[in-house]
Design a protein around this motif. Structure first.
Motif, short mmCIF file in Angstrom:
data_model
loop_
_atom_site.label_atom_id
_atom_site.label_comp_id
_atom_site.label_asym_id
_atom_site.label_seq_id
_atom_site.Cartn_x
_atom_site.Cartn_y
_atom_site.Cartn_z
N ASN A 283 -53.54 -44.35 15.97
CA ASN A 283 -53.10 -44.14 17.35
C ASN A 283 -52.68 -45.44 18.03
OD1 ASN A 283 -53.85 -41.41 17.00
ND2 ASN A 283 -55.95 -41.87 17.66
N GLN A 284 -51.97 -46.29 17.28
CA GLN A 284 -51.46 -47.53 17.86
C GLN A 284 -50.32 -47.21 18.83
OE1 GLN A 284 -52.77 -50.63 17.22
NE2 GLN A 284 -54.34 -49.52 16.07
N ILE A 285 -50.22 -48.00 19.91
CA ILE A 285 -49.19 -47.75 20.91
C ILE A 285 -47.82 -48.12 20.37
CG2 ILE A 285 -48.35 -48.41 23.19
CD1 ILE A 285 -51.23 -48.77 24.06
N GLY A 286 -47.70 -49.34 19.82
CA GLY A 286 -46.43 -49.76 19.23
C GLY A 286 -45.37 -50.06 20.27
N THR A 287 -44.16 -50.24 19.80
CA THR A 287 -43.03 -50.53 20.68
C THR A 287 -41.74 -50.19 19.93
OG1 THR A 287 -41.97 -52.22 22.05
CG2 THR A 287 -42.80 -52.91 19.90
N LEU A 288 -40.62 -50.28 20.63
CA LEU A 288 -39.33 -50.07 19.98
C LEU A 288 -38.89 -51.36 19.30
CD1 LEU A 288 -37.40 -48.02 22.68
CD2 LEU A 288 -38.73 -47.18 20.75
N LYS A 289 -38.21 -51.22 18.16
CA LYS A 289 -37.76 -52.39 17.41
C LYS A 289 -36.27 -52.27 17.12
CE LYS A 289 -42.16 -53.37 15.09
NZ LYS A 289 -42.84 -53.58 13.78
N ARG A 290 -35.59 -53.38 17.28
CA ARG A 290 -34.17 -53.40 16.95
C ARG A 290 -33.99 -53.52 15.44
NH1 ARG A 290 -34.43 -56.91 21.48
NH2 ARG A 290 -33.34 -56.10 23.32
N ALA A 291 -32.99 -52.84 14.93
CA ALA A 291 -32.66 -52.96 13.50
C ALA A 291 -31.84 -54.22 13.29
CB ALA A 291 -31.88 -51.73 13.04
N LEU B 199 -35.48 -48.65 9.02
CA LEU B 199 -36.48 -47.59 8.90
C LEU B 199 -37.53 -47.71 9.99
CD1 LEU B 199 -37.76 -45.22 7.35
CD2 LEU B 199 -38.89 -46.91 5.89
N GLN B 200 -38.01 -48.91 10.25
CA GLN B 200 -39.01 -49.11 11.28
C GLN B 200 -38.46 -48.77 12.66
OE1 GLN B 200 -40.37 -53.13 10.89
NE2 GLN B 200 -41.24 -52.81 8.85
N SER B 201 -37.21 -49.12 12.90
CA SER B 201 -36.60 -48.84 14.20
C SER B 201 -36.55 -47.33 14.45
CB SER B 201 -35.19 -49.44 14.24
OG SER B 201 -34.58 -49.19 15.49
N ILE B 202 -36.14 -46.57 13.43
CA ILE B 202 -36.07 -45.11 13.58
C ILE B 202 -37.46 -44.51 13.73
CG2 ILE B 202 -35.40 -42.97 12.41
CD1 ILE B 202 -33.15 -44.55 11.07
N ASN B 203 -38.41 -44.96 12.92
CA ASN B 203 -39.78 -44.43 13.00
C ASN B 203 -40.39 -44.67 14.37
OD1 ASN B 203 -39.97 -43.35 10.42
ND2 ASN B 203 -40.71 -45.24 9.51
N ASN B 204 -40.19 -45.87 14.90
CA ASN B 204 -40.79 -46.20 16.19
C ASN B 204 -40.17 -45.37 17.32
OD1 ASN B 204 -42.17 -48.04 14.72
ND2 ASN B 204 -41.56 -49.84 15.89
N LEU B 205 -38.86 -45.16 17.25
CA LEU B 205 -38.22 -44.37 18.30
C LEU B 205 -38.71 -42.92 18.26
CD1 LEU B 205 -36.16 -44.20 20.60
CD2 LEU B 205 -34.43 -43.59 18.90
N LEU B 206 -38.81 -42.34 17.07
CA LEU B 206 -39.31 -40.96 16.95
C LEU B 206 -40.77 -40.87 17.38
CD1 LEU B 206 -37.70 -39.86 13.56
CD2 LEU B 206 -36.96 -39.26 15.87
N ASN B 207 -41.54 -41.89 17.10
CA ASN B 207 -42.95 -41.90 17.49
C ASN B 207 -43.11 -42.01 19.00
OD1 ASN B 207 -45.85 -42.08 17.03
ND2 ASN B 207 -45.63 -44.25 17.51
N MET B 208 -42.21 -42.73 19.65
CA MET B 208 -42.28 -42.95 21.09
C MET B 208 -41.18 -42.18 21.82
SD MET B 208 -43.21 -47.02 21.15
CE MET B 208 -44.08 -46.88 22.71
#
Length: 436
Positions: free
Chosen positions: A91-99, A108-117
């Motif tokens: 349950n980490q908050i995280g943030t958006l990341k630029r590709a 992959l991380q950018s897409i995952n983070n956007l879908l998660n948030m």
């Protein structure tokens, strides 16, 4: 550079017809796969829109804080309702990341983070749209970003690229290692191709269901799949063929994006290259050379290195292999080796390279395959940083010295300032002595 007819590959083949092109495993394959997917116009637009949405949110620290606060509130609500479980590291908050084009797995991380948030991002965009303290341009950008996010096509492509990049990410991460296990590399290439083909042939229904469930969860309108698809209105609408919504998403996006990635993998890892790597994996000294078979070695030499071994040498190679295998059984150092580099070095240090000279020749030929390290690419990446970001103008000698220090910074950390001063002082003393 790899052009078969007029590129660097052609020049090599002109001098050595038995040279084999194997794509450098250290190359950032995932970025090549992303580039191949972007040949599909809809996927290209998706990545452009993804960058735009993230820029709208991350252009201000205030919006970034609002994003994380919204996500924290969302997690608290889910925990209180029992939809999430507590635990260490979850349950980490995280943030958006630029590709970024130079960061591994960043797409992959950018897409995952956007879908998660997803919900938290929408809340921030909605707040910007009604915030009177924002400029009209900022409110307009937020409106455009929100419309992009809640479109079915954006969500569909986001899940498709998440699936494709997730399949290839294991291979991409493994190929970045400084010491590449050829056996596992061959297996990963094969499994990656199989998984992508399985996604194309058998997983359309389950994939579509997953996308639709996500849309229902986030109140996104799901189109009727049997309705007519209209890409553009007006004059352009009359110029295109009449197709259904399902055909557009299944044929024009799903199948074509997967085919582009499969084609890229086939180009970079051809069947002949994989066959060569499979044969050479038998030379790996792991587990006491358990994969070393004389008949397979014969096939390797006859098929890929006929100009390097005569028929007589091929016969003697078999005898040398027999003696070598017997020696391995009685030599603990040979049984404990794990890489071909260690074996080649051991043969040279002990003088056994003169005894097993044909076997040593075969190992050296195998070691020429560019699949072991990412040194060259890391050097080019470092050169870009040193030349364009840290300094605008630099003389060649100073640039080369700085580049060596930057690339080998782990070694450079072991030198203290005092040892460098003492070294320069000794150089000066020697010059004075020579002058006298």
């Amino acid at each position: 550079m790899r052009g078969e007819w007029n590129g660097l590959k052609a020049l090599f083949l002109l001098d050595c017809p038995y040279a084999y092109y194997v794509h450098c495993f250290a190359h950032r394959l995932q970025l090549a796969l992303v580039a191949a997917s972007r040949e599909v116009s809809s996927v290209h637009q998706f990545f452009s829109n993804l960058t735009f949405i993230i820029n709208v949110i991350k252009s201000s620290p205030k919006r970034h804080n609002e994003l994380q606060a919204n996500k924290a509130t969302e997690i608290e609500d889910l925990l209180s309702s029992g939809q999430l479980e507590t635990g260490r590291g979850v349950n980490q908050i995280g943030t958006l990341k630029r590709a970024g084009d130079t960061r591994w797995s960043s797409h992959l991380q950018s897409i995952n983070n956007l879908l998660n948030m997803f919900d938290a991002t929408i809340s921030v965009l909605e707040r910007i749209m009604v915030d009177k303290s924002c400029t009209s341009n900022q409110r307009g950008d937020a409106d455009v970003a929100l419309n992009l996010m809640i479109s079915y096509e954006f969500v569909f492509i986001a899940h498709l690229m998440k699936e494709l990049l997730g399949i290839t990410d294991v291979l991409c991460q493994a190929l970045q290692k400084k010491s590449q296990d050829i056996v596992n590399a061959v297996k990963l290439v094969s499994t990656t191709k199989s998984l992508i083909q399985n996604l194309r042939e058998e997983r359309w229904e389950s994939f579509l269901e997953e996308v639709n469930l996500f849309c229902q969860k986030h109140d996104i309108l799901v189109p009727q799949m049997d309705a007519m698809y209209i890409a553009r209105r007006g004059r352009a609408h009359h110029q295109q063929d009449q197709i259904t919504v399902e055909r557009h998403f299944r044929i024009d996006i799903f199948y074509i994006a997967i085919d582009k990635q499969s084609h890229e993998l086939d180009n970079r890892f051809s069947d002949r290259a994989l066959e060569l790597l499979t044969f050479t994996s038998m030379l790996e000294p792991k587990d006491g050379f358990k994969n070393l078979e004389r008949d397979q070695i014969y096939t390797l030499v006859e098929k890929f290195y006929p100009s390097n071994f005569t028929s007589q040498e091929l016969i003697h190679l078999g005898y040398q292999l027999q003696h070598f295998i017997c020696e391995v059984q009685n030599d603990d150092k040979l049984r404990n080796m794990s890489t071909l580099q260690e074996l080649c070095q051991y043969l040279a240090e002990t003088g056994k390279s003169d005894v097993y000279f044909l076997f040593d020749r075969l190992i050296r030929l195998v070691l020429t395959l560019p699949v072991s390290t990412a040194t060259t690419e890391r050097a080019f990446s470092a050169m870009k940083i040193m030349k364009t970001r840290l300094r605008s103008k630099m003389e060649d000698k100073f640039f080369a010295d700085s580049l060596v220090i930057y690339i080998e910074r782990e070694i450079a950390k072991s030198f203290s300032l005092e040892t460098i001063i003492d070294d320069f002082k000794s150089v000066k003393d020697r010059r004075v002595l020579f002058d006298l």
